[in-house]
Design a protein around this motif. Structure first.
Motif, short mmCIF file in Angstrom:
data_model
loop_
_atom_site.label_atom_id
_atom_site.label_comp_id
_atom_site.label_asym_id
_atom_site.label_seq_id
_atom_site.Cartn_x
_atom_site.Cartn_y
_atom_site.Cartn_z
N VAL A 264 0.83 -1.20 0.00
CA VAL A 264 0.00 0.00 0.00
C VAL A 264 0.87 1.26 0.00
N LEU A 265 2.18 1.09 -0.27
CA LEU A 265 3.13 2.20 -0.27
C LEU A 265 3.66 2.42 -1.68
N ASP A 266 4.08 3.65 -1.96
CA ASP A 266 4.68 3.92 -3.26
C ASP A 266 6.18 3.61 -3.22
N GLU A 274 -5.43 5.91 -2.00
CA GLU A 274 -6.53 5.07 -2.47
C GLU A 274 -6.42 3.65 -1.90
N ARG A 275 -5.22 3.16 -1.72
CA ARG A 275 -5.05 1.82 -1.18
C ARG A 275 -5.33 1.78 0.32
N TYR A 276 -4.91 2.81 1.02
CA TYR A 276 -5.24 2.89 2.44
C TYR A 276 -6.76 2.99 2.63
N GLU A 277 -7.41 3.76 1.75
CA GLU A 277 -8.86 3.89 1.86
C GLU A 277 -9.54 2.55 1.58
N ALA A 278 -9.02 1.79 0.61
CA ALA A 278 -9.59 0.47 0.35
C ALA A 278 -9.45 -0.43 1.58
N ALA A 279 -8.33 -0.30 2.29
CA ALA A 279 -8.15 -1.08 3.53
C ALA A 279 -9.13 -0.63 4.60
N ALA A 280 -9.39 0.67 4.69
CA ALA A 280 -10.36 1.17 5.67
C ALA A 280 -11.76 0.65 5.36
N LEU A 281 -12.11 0.60 4.08
CA LEU A 281 -13.43 0.09 3.70
C LEU A 281 -13.53 -1.41 3.97
N MET A 282 -12.41 -2.12 3.81
CA MET A 282 -12.40 -3.54 4.18
C MET A 282 -12.69 -3.70 5.66
N LEU A 283 -12.10 -2.83 6.49
CA LEU A 283 -12.36 -2.88 7.93
C LEU A 283 -13.83 -2.61 8.24
N ALA A 284 -14.43 -1.71 7.51
CA ALA A 284 -15.85 -1.43 7.73
C ALA A 284 -16.67 -2.69 7.48
N GLU A 285 -16.32 -3.46 6.46
CA GLU A 285 -17.01 -4.73 6.20
C GLU A 285 -16.74 -5.73 7.32
N LEU A 286 -15.51 -5.81 7.74
CA LEU A 286 -15.14 -6.79 8.77
C LEU A 286 -15.85 -6.50 10.09
N GLY A 373 -4.04 -5.38 -6.64
CA GLY A 373 -4.79 -4.46 -7.48
C GLY A 373 -5.51 -5.10 -8.63
N GLU A 374 -5.07 -6.29 -9.04
CA GLU A 374 -5.74 -6.97 -10.14
C GLU A 374 -7.04 -7.62 -9.70
N ARG A 375 -7.27 -7.67 -8.37
CA ARG A 375 -8.50 -8.28 -7.83
C ARG A 375 -9.56 -7.19 -7.65
N LEU A 413 -4.90 12.59 5.45
CA LEU A 413 -5.20 11.22 5.06
C LEU A 413 -5.87 10.47 6.21
N GLU A 414 -5.42 10.71 7.41
CA GLU A 414 -6.08 10.06 8.56
C GLU A 414 -7.56 10.45 8.62
N MET A 415 -7.85 11.73 8.45
CA MET A 415 -9.24 12.19 8.46
C MET A 415 -10.04 11.54 7.32
N ARG A 416 -9.41 11.41 6.15
CA ARG A 416 -10.07 10.79 5.00
C ARG A 416 -10.42 9.33 5.31
N LEU A 417 -9.52 8.61 5.95
CA LEU A 417 -9.75 7.20 6.26
C LEU A 417 -10.88 7.04 7.28
N VAL A 418 -10.86 7.88 8.32
CA VAL A 418 -11.91 7.80 9.33
C VAL A 418 -13.26 8.15 8.72
N ALA A 419 -13.29 9.16 7.85
CA ALA A 419 -14.55 9.57 7.22
C ALA A 419 -15.07 8.47 6.30
N ALA A 420 -14.18 7.85 5.52
CA ALA A 420 -14.61 6.78 4.60
C ALA A 420 -15.15 5.59 5.38
N TYR A 421 -14.47 5.25 6.46
CA TYR A 421 -14.93 4.13 7.30
C TYR A 421 -16.31 4.44 7.89
N ALA A 422 -16.46 5.64 8.44
CA ALA A 422 -17.73 6.01 9.07
C ALA A 422 -18.86 6.04 8.06
N ALA A 423 -18.59 6.54 6.86
CA ALA A 423 -19.64 6.59 5.84
C ALA A 423 -20.07 5.18 5.45
#
Length: 508
Positions: A264-266, A274-286, A373-375, A413-423
């Motif tokens: 998830v790093l360059d 975008e990759r960190y946000e995808a991980a946050a959304l995975m946590l929301a599912e979990l 990313g191919e998944r 970015l931290e705020m973005r991840l928390v907001a994406a998770y909460a949404a």
């Protein structure tokens, strides 16, 4: 009376392939400072064994490994470096110093043929391999220190475990290490990449509280059963945990799917948002799922996922007082300071009684996330290193991700991840965003306080000073987290003690 020497390891090597395989197995257990003395008559296989070890260590099957018969020593820029000595033409044992033997042994691994020409090599050897012709093959008799022989027997046990697999497992190589006692190897299983986890059962240490050791109170996994159980549970719910191909629960060997090499790093080691946000959304599912704490391991064996209870949280934050506090302040905490610290955290743990709980993976940060990313969907986020999972405040995992201890996550970015998770959680149904924000602040502070202690402990107790470089980052995370009103008392305490000052602790 001196303890008796440990029994040697005796092996029959049927052919050159078996000799090369022994070299591959042996080099995996060697460490910086190890010296391997290779003895035997001409043609006994010393060079065959040494070349196999060097090529496996360099992960280059075609590496040119010339005999150092005339140069006496050949070095290889590997990690750790490896030096190949051949002392057959050594005219005087005193020449060993001129060849840089001591320096090579201190900096890396030394393989030495004809060690009899310099008795100092035999004395320094961690392992002594005596090779002889045995029918159409060879006989290897391996002597050594108790510690080195124990490592050798373990790598040979891994080989036996892999040989019992239903598909051929070859090409054992070092993979990576971390701050834990676990180690990993990359292998080819039926020609496809897989990983071998080597995690021997852990001794629990001395009692520290109520007659229990730290690991038992903090619910740290003692063996591989929790990893196997959690991996199977995650996969059953559609999450990308590795498939378990084979496991030996008693010995602590697990052969698992290799999820890939994406991160998830360059290229500069910075978070890819975008990759960190995808991980946050995975946590929301979990965290939206209900998890039965009784998880099957194999057969009739179950693992009960422990609760991340207040005693576990408390002993973790206690690491700050035990290790980080004295490093920063120059003196241990007094009884009064400990009592005040305990009281402040007790109030915070009381607040967490109403926190939403879920399966908490515990270490969801960049080293433990595989980007695929191919998944699509959940399958993009490969999960590893979850053997210490608990049932606890869901906010902990998001704090682990959004305040990554090893890379800089900007406040935006931290705020973005928390907001994406909460949404995402609101879209799933009832979700108290205000309570979650409070719980997030408490768990972020709890985690950062714990890790500050762990990183100093890794330096002082385990000789791993490299973790100190992360401390300024953790202090920055703590500073911005402590602005939350729920942490006012903790902020006041840390400020009064000067624990978040500008100076990072220096190695002693």
């Amino acid at each position: 009376m001196d303890d008796p020497a440990p029994a040697p390891v005796l092996l029959h090597l049927a052919d050159d392939a078996a000799t090369r395989r022994l070299g591959e197995d042996m080099v995996l257990m060697l460490r910086q400072g190890d010296v391997v003395a290779l003895s035997g008559d001409l043609g006994a296989g010393k060079s065959t064994l040494a070349r196999a070890m060097i090529r496996a260590h360099a992960d280059d099957a075609d590496l040119d490994v010339p005999s150092p018969t005339y140069t006496l020593v050949q070095t290889y820029d590997t990690a750790p470096p490896i030096a190949h000595f051949d002392l057959y033409r050594l005219s005087d044992a005193a020449e060993l110093d001129e060849l840089g033997f001591d320096e090579a042994a201190e900096a890396g691994i030394v393989l030495c043929e004809w060690p009899e020409r310099a008795p100092a090599v035999v004395t320094a050897a961690s392992l002594r391999v005596e090779l002889s012709i045995d029918g159409d093959g060879r006989r290897a008799e391996i002597f050594g220190t108790p510690q080195a022989l124990a490592r050798l027997r373990r790598t040979l046990a891994i080989r036996a475990f892999l040989d019992a697999e239903n598909l051929p497992v070859t090409h054992r190589r070092r993979f990576f290490g971390d701050a834990s006692p676990r180690r990993y190897e990359s292998v080819l299983r039926g020609g496809h990449p897989a990983l071998l986890m080597d995690a021997p059962r852990q001794t629990q240490g001395l009692p520290v509280q109520d007659g229990l050791p730290y690991a038992r109170i903090a619910h740290i996994a003692e063996d591989v059963s929790p990893f196997v159980a959690v991996a199977k549970a995650l996969r059953a719910e559609g999450f990308a945990a590795p498939e378990i191909y084979a496991a030996d629960l008693d010995q602590g060997f697990v052969l698992i799917e290799h999820l890939g090499g994406g991160t998830v790093l360059d290229a500069e080691g910075r978070p890819i948002p975008e990759r960190y946000e995808a991980a946050a959304l995975m946590l929301a599912e979990l965290h939206a799922k209900r998890w039965d704490p009784a998880l099957p391991v194999e057969g009739d064996t179950f693992h009960t996922v422990p609760d991340f209870d207040r005693r576990a949280m408390a002993i973790e934050v206690g690491l700050l007082l035990d290790w980080y506090f004295p490093r920063m302040r120059g003196a241990p905490a007094t009884a009064e300071e400990r009592a005040e610290y305990t009281s402040v955290w007790a109030d915070l743990f009381d607040t967490l009684r109403e926190a939403e709980t879920s399966l908490v993976l515990r270490d969801l940060h960049s080293p433990n996330i595989v980007w695929r990313g191919e998944r699509a969907g959940l399958d993009r986020i490969g999960l590893v290193d979850f053997q210490d999972a608990m049932i606890g405040p869901a906010a902990y995992d998001l704090a682990s991700l959004a305040q990554d201890a090893r890379v800089d996550v900007a406040p935006e970015l931290e705020m973005r991840l928390v907001a994406a998770y909460a949404a995402a959680r609101r879209a799933q149904g009832s979700f108290d965003a205000y309570a979650f924000e409070r719980d997030y602040a408490i768990m972020a502070a709890q985690r950062a306080s714990k890790i500050l202690g762990i990183f100093v402990r890794l330096d002082e107790r385990d000789g791993k000073p490299q973790y100190l470089r992360h401390i300024p980052r953790l202090k920055g995370y703590l500073a911005r987290t402590l602005d939350h009103p729920a942490l006012a008392a903790l902020q006041s305490l840390y400020s009064r003690w000067g624990l978040l000052g500008d100076d990072a602790p220096k190695r002693r």
